[in-house]
Scaffold this active site. Structure first.
Site, PDB file in Angstrom:
ATOM      1  N   TYR A 209       0.795  -1.224   0.000  1.00  0.00           N
ATOM      2  CA  TYR A 209       0.000   0.000   0.000  1.00  0.00           C
ATOM      3  C   TYR A 209       0.834   1.285   0.000  1.00  0.00           C
ATOM      4  CZ  TYR A 209      -3.440  -3.509   1.200  1.00  0.00           C
ATOM      5  OH  TYR A 209      -4.205  -4.632   1.178  1.00  0.00           O
TER       6      TYR A 209
ATOM      7  N   PRO B 160     -10.892  -0.434  -3.177  1.00  0.00           N
ATOM      8  CA  PRO B 160     -12.076  -1.163  -3.632  1.00  0.00           C
ATOM      9  C   PRO B 160     -13.356  -0.334  -3.439  1.00  0.00           C
ATOM     10  CG  PRO B 160     -10.785  -2.460  -2.057  1.00  0.00           C
ATOM     11  CD  PRO B 160     -10.322  -1.033  -1.969  1.00  0.00           C
TER      12      PRO B 160
ATOM     13  N   HIS C  68      -7.610   1.248   0.932  1.00  0.00           N
ATOM     14  CA  HIS C  68      -7.356  -0.133   1.328  1.00  0.00           C
ATOM     15  C   HIS C  68      -6.330  -0.310   2.453  1.00  0.00           C
ATOM     16  CE1 HIS C  68      -7.546  -4.333   0.870  1.00  0.00           C
ATOM     17  NE2 HIS C  68      -7.634  -4.426  -0.430  1.00  0.00           N
TER      18      HIS C  68
ATOM     19  N   LYS D  20     -24.464 -20.504  -3.872  1.00  0.00           N
ATOM     20  CA  LYS D  20     -23.642 -21.454  -3.108  1.00  0.00           C
ATOM     21  C   LYS D  20     -24.325 -22.821  -2.994  1.00  0.00           C
ATOM     22  CE  LYS D  20     -23.027 -18.767   0.705  1.00  0.00           C
ATOM     23  NZ  LYS D  20     -22.505 -18.287   1.985  1.00  0.00           N
TER      24      LYS D  20
ATOM     25  N   LYS E  90     -21.390 -31.334  -2.454  1.00  0.00           N
ATOM     26  CA  LYS E  90     -20.280 -31.483  -1.486  1.00  0.00           C
ATOM     27  C   LYS E  90     -18.970 -30.853  -1.962  1.00  0.00           C
ATOM     28  CE  LYS E  90     -22.404 -34.983   1.153  1.00  0.00           C
ATOM     29  NZ  LYS E  90     -23.664 -34.264   0.960  1.00  0.00           N
TER      30      LYS E  90
ATOM     31  N   SER F 290     -16.718 -27.125  -2.147  1.00  0.00           N
ATOM     32  CA  SER F 290     -16.600 -25.781  -1.571  1.00  0.00           C
ATOM     33  C   SER F 290     -17.032 -24.745  -2.618  1.00  0.00           C
ATOM     34  CB  SER F 290     -15.145 -25.536  -1.153  1.00  0.00           C
ATOM     35  OG  SER F 290     -14.781 -24.197  -1.393  1.00  0.00           O
ATOM     36  N   PRO F 291     -18.022 -23.890  -2.279  1.00  0.00           N
ATOM     37  CA  PRO F 291     -18.479 -22.892  -3.261  1.00  0.00           C
ATOM     38  C   PRO F 291     -17.355 -21.976  -3.734  1.00  0.00           C
ATOM     39  CG  PRO F 291     -19.997 -23.006  -1.420  1.00  0.00           C
ATOM     40  CD  PRO F 291     -18.832 -23.858  -1.048  1.00  0.00           C
ATOM     41  N   ASP F 292     -16.470 -21.610  -2.813  1.00  0.00           N
ATOM     42  CA  ASP F 292     -15.403 -20.695  -3.216  1.00  0.00           C
ATOM     43  C   ASP F 292     -14.486 -21.371  -4.246  1.00  0.00           C
ATOM     44  OD1 ASP F 292     -13.907 -18.140  -2.798  1.00  0.00           O
ATOM     45  OD2 ASP F 292     -12.326 -19.576  -2.330  1.00  0.00           O
TER      46      ASP F 292
ATOM     47  N   SER G  94      -7.582 -14.803   4.173  1.00  0.00           N
ATOM     48  CA  SER G  94      -7.448 -14.067   5.427  1.00  0.00           C
ATOM     49  C   SER G  94      -6.374 -14.677   6.327  1.00  0.00           C
ATOM     50  CB  SER G  94      -8.796 -14.089   6.145  1.00  0.00           C
ATOM     51  OG  SER G  94      -8.663 -13.453   7.378  1.00  0.00           O
TER      52      SER G  94
ATOM     53  N   THR H  83      -3.516 -10.548   4.873  1.00  0.00           N
ATOM     54  CA  THR H  83      -3.862 -11.589   3.890  1.00  0.00           C
ATOM     55  C   THR H  83      -2.613 -12.299   3.387  1.00  0.00           C
ATOM     56  OG1 THR H  83      -3.645  -9.987   2.101  1.00  0.00           O
ATOM     57  CG2 THR H  83      -5.880 -10.404   2.918  1.00  0.00           C
TER      58      THR H  83
ATOM     59  N   SER I 187     -10.928 -12.124  -5.486  1.00  0.00           N
ATOM     60  CA  SER I 187     -11.223 -12.193  -4.062  1.00  0.00           C
ATOM     61  C   SER I 187     -12.701 -12.482  -3.843  1.00  0.00           C
ATOM     62  CB  SER I 187     -10.872 -10.857  -3.402  1.00  0.00           C
ATOM     63  OG  SER I 187     -10.998 -10.976  -2.018  1.00  0.00           O
TER      64      SER I 187
END
Ligand code: COA
Length: 615
Positions: free
Chosen positions: A99, A112, A335, A411, A418, A420-422, A448, A457, A543
């Protein structure tokens, strides 16, 4: 299941007094330094799908030398020493390199934005009623910060570091000639009691607390906003705030020039010190419902250009809520002090507060007129403003934004299968990219590190040998596509687990590199070869920022030829914001959005067809 989504726990168990919060913080584990050999092995594995065989071979040799020749070991020991001596070996270096040392404008490049659903007001009364409620909602949130009663969030059953929440109100970035700083006035002797409101490029100090310390009611805030509106009707004012959108060196110089004048200095300080900023924006040109979220994403990221709302901002301010006369609603945040999740948690709180609050007429105690901030525009300042306007207009033309409200499923579908949505969404991004470019690229997903004290992060590298096998297989229906998808998702999940537990490679590599700079030794060759450059050229910067509110965060791409992708997977739909640069012929946000949509639908078909075939 690896871990659960952030879960606020029962507030009763987590109310702290000021001192106990600090004590509680120090009870969190310190960020570990991962084993050197593990990072080197994982680094080589991440290169596999993104560099050529010769480049990989060359890097293998450099890594061997780094490990065996003693350099790696020496740097590792230095890092471990640093970890013992500091609360977090990474945080200061990260803050600087990600940053404060970054010289690109904060607008579009690092700040953002958040797009909220269109509000149902179309005039100034509606705008101000809404703004008044929103301000009251943020003050209600602030109460939890002030009394340190904010519920602690948990991930994987482990408490998260809540420090970021204490950094977003009353703080501001300040430009410096080479490195910026961030000031947090909340921790000073006289914490601020005012916010700044900007309308028609004119800034006002609005005191939001009564003399007895109670926050103004919605009704009182509304009255004050009316006064602000009425005394800022002229539209020919210099858009002083646009200066903050400049390249940081340029702004640093202009800043010193601006604050030479005493009045200007005091006005700037009032903005910097304020709790947050509310931008009452002028209406933007109307667009179709389909294009509306993309238009708002652009408005929150840059304000639309010099003739629209770009001068209605102070981009250095950590939190700026944007409320347009046409029902536009969103925010932009600087940010450096925090990641997206605390910001959307705040939004969720405010949205809930606004749903239950109605304007109740309060007894009319006359309040003084909000102070209008004066600026003396010298010819030099005027010239800086003109330059900033030109550069902003170039930035506006260059940013390509598409918000995809993917409403076929959310999701729920990956969960039913079964998965992971991500990881599922990440694999859809891989597939979409591969279909457009017939190759894969280095991909960054934020993970995170808040399980650790002052954690920010690390990166999950979504492009893996398994993701590459999966996307290639999707070209050929005769392959084991489902098995390959499941494997790719599993690998992503494993990498996520490693990242959130402090075992990813990127921050460790950064630490080793910074350690060699600190030791005044030559930078090891592993940080100088082609593979390292390719691995850090993130054509996909992504992200997940999930929320209860139906909103989406957005940010600009990390590379001139890359995409920025931020998504909010809700139960039944997924909001996805995609950005690119128009100056790059190869990228196109809308085309990428279509490719993502197709990828998600094809992946669902793959899950469902296989499930049906098994019945
Ligand atoms: N089967 C069924 N359900 C599953 C599953 C599986 N195999 N794997 C996960 N799930 C469920 C989870 O339990 C969770 O359920 P919930 O919706 O009831 O909470 C949900 O699916 C989501 O889990 P998943 O998609 O795997 O990941 P996540 O939401 O935990 O998020 C990260 C993963 C990486 C995004 C998160 O750990 C993180 O680090 N977030 C911070 C990002 C950040 O800081 N960004 C900065 C932006 S500025």
């Amino acid at each position: 299941m690896l871990f659960t989504k952030f879960q606020p726990v029962n507030t009763f168990t987590v109310s702290y007094r000021i001192s106990s919060f600090r004590i509680w913080l120090t009870g969190l584990p310190k960020l570990p330094v991962p084993p050197l050999k593990q990072t080197c092995e994982r680094y080589l594995a991440t290169l596999e799908p993104i560099v050529s065989e010769e480049e990989l071979e060359h890097t293998r040799e450099l890594v061997q030398e780094f490990l065996k020749g003693g350099v790696g070991e020496r740097l590792q020991k230095g890092l471990e020493r640093r970890a013992r001596k500091t609360e977090n070996w990474l945080s200061e270096w990260w803050m600087q390199s990600a940053y404060l040392d970054c010289r690109m404008p904060v607008a579009v490049y690092t700040s953002p934005g958040v797009v909220l659903p269109r509000m149902h007001f179309q005039d100034r009364q509606g705008q101000m009623r809404f703004a008044a409620k929103l301000i009251a909602g943020v003050l209600d949130f602030k109460k939890m910060i002030d009394t340190e009663t904010l519920p602690v969030e948990y991930l994987s059953g482990k408490p998260l570091c809540m420090d970021q929440y204490y950094q977003v109100l009353s703080s501001c970035r300040i430009p410096g000639p080479k490195r910026d700083t961030v000031v947090n006035h909340a921790i000073g002797m006289t914490p601020p009691t005012h916010i700044t409101v900007v309308h028609n490029f004119q800034f006002f100090v609005l005191d939001v607390y009564n003399s007895d310390g109670t926050p103004l009611t919605v009704d009182q805030i509304y009255m004050q906003l009316e006064k602000i509106w009425n005394s800022s009707l002229q539209t020919n004012k210099e858009p002083i705030g646009i200066l903050t959108s400049q390249h940081r060196n340029t702004w640093g110089k202009a800043y010193n020039n601006l604050i030479k004048d005493k009045t200007n200095k005091e006005s700037v300080r009032a903005i910097q010190k304020s709790i947050f900023t509310v931008c009452l924006d002028a209406p933007m040109p109307r667009v179709s419902d389909e294009l509306y979220p993309s238009r708002v994403a652009a408005q929150v990221l840059h304000g639309g250009g010099a003739r629209w709302n770009s001068g209605n901002r102070w981009f250095d301010k950590t939190l700026q809520f944007i409320i347009g006369e046409d029902g536009t609603c969103g925010l932009v945040y600087e940010h450096a002090p925090a990641e997206g999740p605390p910001i959307v948690f705040l939004i969720d709180h405010v949205v809930k507060y606004m749903q239950r609050t109605e304007i109740v007429r309060s007894p009319m105690v006359p309040l003084s007129m909000p102070l209008k901030l004066r600026f003396n525009i010298t010819p030099e300042v005027k010239r800086d403003i003109e330059k900033a306007k030109q550069n902003m207009n170039i930035m506006v033309h260059d940013l390509d934004v598409k918000v995809l409200m993917f409403d076929h499923f959310g999701k729920n579908v990956p969960k039913q299968h079964k998965l992971s949505p991500d990881a599922f969404v990440q694999m859809a991004l891989q597939l979409a990219y591969f279909r457009m470019y017939n190759t894969c690229c280095s991909t960054y997903e934020s993970a995170s590190l808040r399980m650790f004290l002052y954690g920010r992060t690390d990166a999950i590298r979504s492009t893996t040998a398994d993701s590459f096998r999966f996307v290639q297989a999707m070209q050929d229906p005769n392959t084991e596509r489902l098995t390959l998808l499941q494997k790719a998702v599993e690998t992503h999940k494993e990498n996520t687990y490693n990242a959130i537990h402090g075992q990813a490679i990127d921050r460790h590599l950064l630490g080793l590199k910074r350690q060699s700079i600190e030791d005044l030794t030559s930078i090891p060759e592993i940080f100088m070869d082609t593979s390292f450059a390719v691995a850090h050229h993130y054509n996909l910067s992504t992200s997940q920022v999930g929320s209860k509110t139906d909103c989406v965060m957005c940010f600009g791409p990390m590379e001139p030829d890359g995409y920025g992708v931020c998504y909010n997977p809700m139960d039944e739909h997924i909001n996805i914001a995609i950005t690119a640069f128009n100056s790059c012929e190869e990228t196109n946000a809308a085309r990428f959005a279509r490719s993502v949509e197709e990828a998600l639908l094809d992946m669902r078909a793959l899950l469902e067809d296989t499930a049906t075939a098994k019945q």
